[in-house]
Design an enzyme around this catalytic site. Structure first.
Site, PDB file in Angstrom:
ATOM      1  N   SER A  91      98.193  21.809  38.141  1.00 47.30           N
ATOM      2  CA  SER A  91      99.003  23.001  38.380  1.00 47.30           C
ATOM      3  C   SER A  91      98.719  24.019  39.520  1.00 47.30           C
ATOM      4  CB  SER A  91      99.358  23.643  37.056  1.00 47.30           C
ATOM      5  OG  SER A  91     100.635  24.462  37.087  1.00 47.30           O
ATOM      6  N   ASP A 203     104.655  18.868  36.186  1.00 46.10           N
ATOM      7  CA  ASP A 203     103.273  19.730  36.100  1.00 46.10           C
ATOM      8  C   ASP A 203     102.337  19.009  35.384  1.00 46.10           C
ATOM      9  OD1 ASP A 203     101.611  21.533  35.187  1.00 46.10           O
ATOM     10  OD2 ASP A 203     102.821  23.176  35.821  1.00 46.10           O
TER      11      ASP A 203
END
Length: 313
Positions: A91, A203
């Site tokens: 991320s 993600d």
């Protein structure tokens, strides 16, 4: 900790004699003998051939806006000339990690983190699978590193995403960097999945928020992990983005605890009171990263020196 053998004790005493100063009561200005010893051997470590040095991996975890603290971490690593031979990120950790791996100066990364806004990363676009597109994030990364491929980076780098079609963890370390970083940083629910190499990615924090295991796979001898997770009960849940992110990070925090056990040292910036969406608090995040990392510099050097102690005598 540094292991004090008889031989090391002799060197310690010798070094103390060489650097002798008149005895004085302990004060804030008193010389730290242990630090002098570490600095002495650190210079010897720096002179070792690259092949004799352990590979040090920096693992940067996910955490939304809290991950801007990673910019402060890399700034201290750059200032202290601490080695980074491998970078792995999830991320926002992938975002900061990719820039540092590409050779973007730490000062520039800090400036970016302190002035980060959502408009620089996402654009509003209605879609059946999400309201926002993260295409701007890819363009933002490309602005600083161009169309670099993973094999063109100055430091070996990998980031983690998840294929939402089958739940598989995907380690991205080939091809172009910017779209891979975008995929690793695309939160489900409000952001559109990223099509990348025939996969539908989102993600990496969903499945591996602090990917220390990936650093092991890449040949790391020493793993330094940066944990920017927060206590679950502290997070605010007063809008859709925060509710969705809370669900992700409850799972991510749980999985991160196992990953952190693989690390030789963990840096934990104090960002627990910052929500994942508060990019406007970048200055606070960066400062937290700087403070936490400076407090660990001596320990980082100890961990490295212990790995090569036989070569320094």
């Amino acid at each position: 900790m540094v292991q004090f053998t008889i031989k090391k004790l002799f060197v310690y005493l010798l070094l103390g004699f060489i650097l002798w100063v008149p005895t004085a009561p302990a004060t804030a200005g008193t010389i730290d003998e242990e630090e002098l010893l570490i600095d002495f051997f650190w210079q010897k470590y720096l002179s070792l051939p690259a092949a004799e040095k352990p590979k040090v991996a920096l693992v940067l975890g996910g955490g939304g806006a809290r991950g801007l603290a990673h910019a402060g971490v890399v700034q201290v690593f750059a200032e202290e000339l601490l080695p980074v031979d491998i970078i792995v990120g999830t991320s926002v950790g992938a975002l900061i990690g990719s820039l540092y791996a590409a050779g973007v100066p730490a000062d520039t990364i800090v400036d970016m983190a302190q002035n980060m806004t959502w408009n620089k990363l996402v654009s509003f676009k209605i879609s059946p699978v999400g309201l926002y597109s993260t295409k701007r994030m890819e363009e933002y990364v490309s602005k600083y590193i161009g169309n670099k491929r993973f094999d063109e980076l100055k430091i070996p780098f990998a980031c983690v995403a998840v294929d939402i079609r089958n739940g598989e963890k995907i380690i991205l370390k080939e091809g172009q960097v910017a779209p891979a970083v975008r995929a690793s940083s695309t939160m489900p629910g409000l952001f559109q999945p990223v099509e990348y190499r025939h996969r539908l990615l989102m993600d990496g924090g969903i499945i591996d928020n602090v990917p220390a295991d990936v650093a092991k796979l890449m040949g790391a001898d020493i793993i330094i992990a940066v944990d920017v997770t927060a206590e679950v009960g502290i997070a605010k849940t007063n809008n859709a983005l925060l509710i969705l992110s809370q669900v992700i990070y409850i799972r991510g925090n749980f999985l991160a605890q196992e990953q952190l056990k693989l690390a030789d040292l963990v840096i934990s910036p104090d960002v627990k009171n910052i929500t994942v969406s508060e990019l406007n608090r970048g200055v606070e995040c960066v400062d937290a990263g700087i403070i936490a990392t400076r407090a660990k510099v001596k320990q980082i050097k100890k961990v490295i020196l212990n790995k090569v102690w036989d070569k320094l005598q």
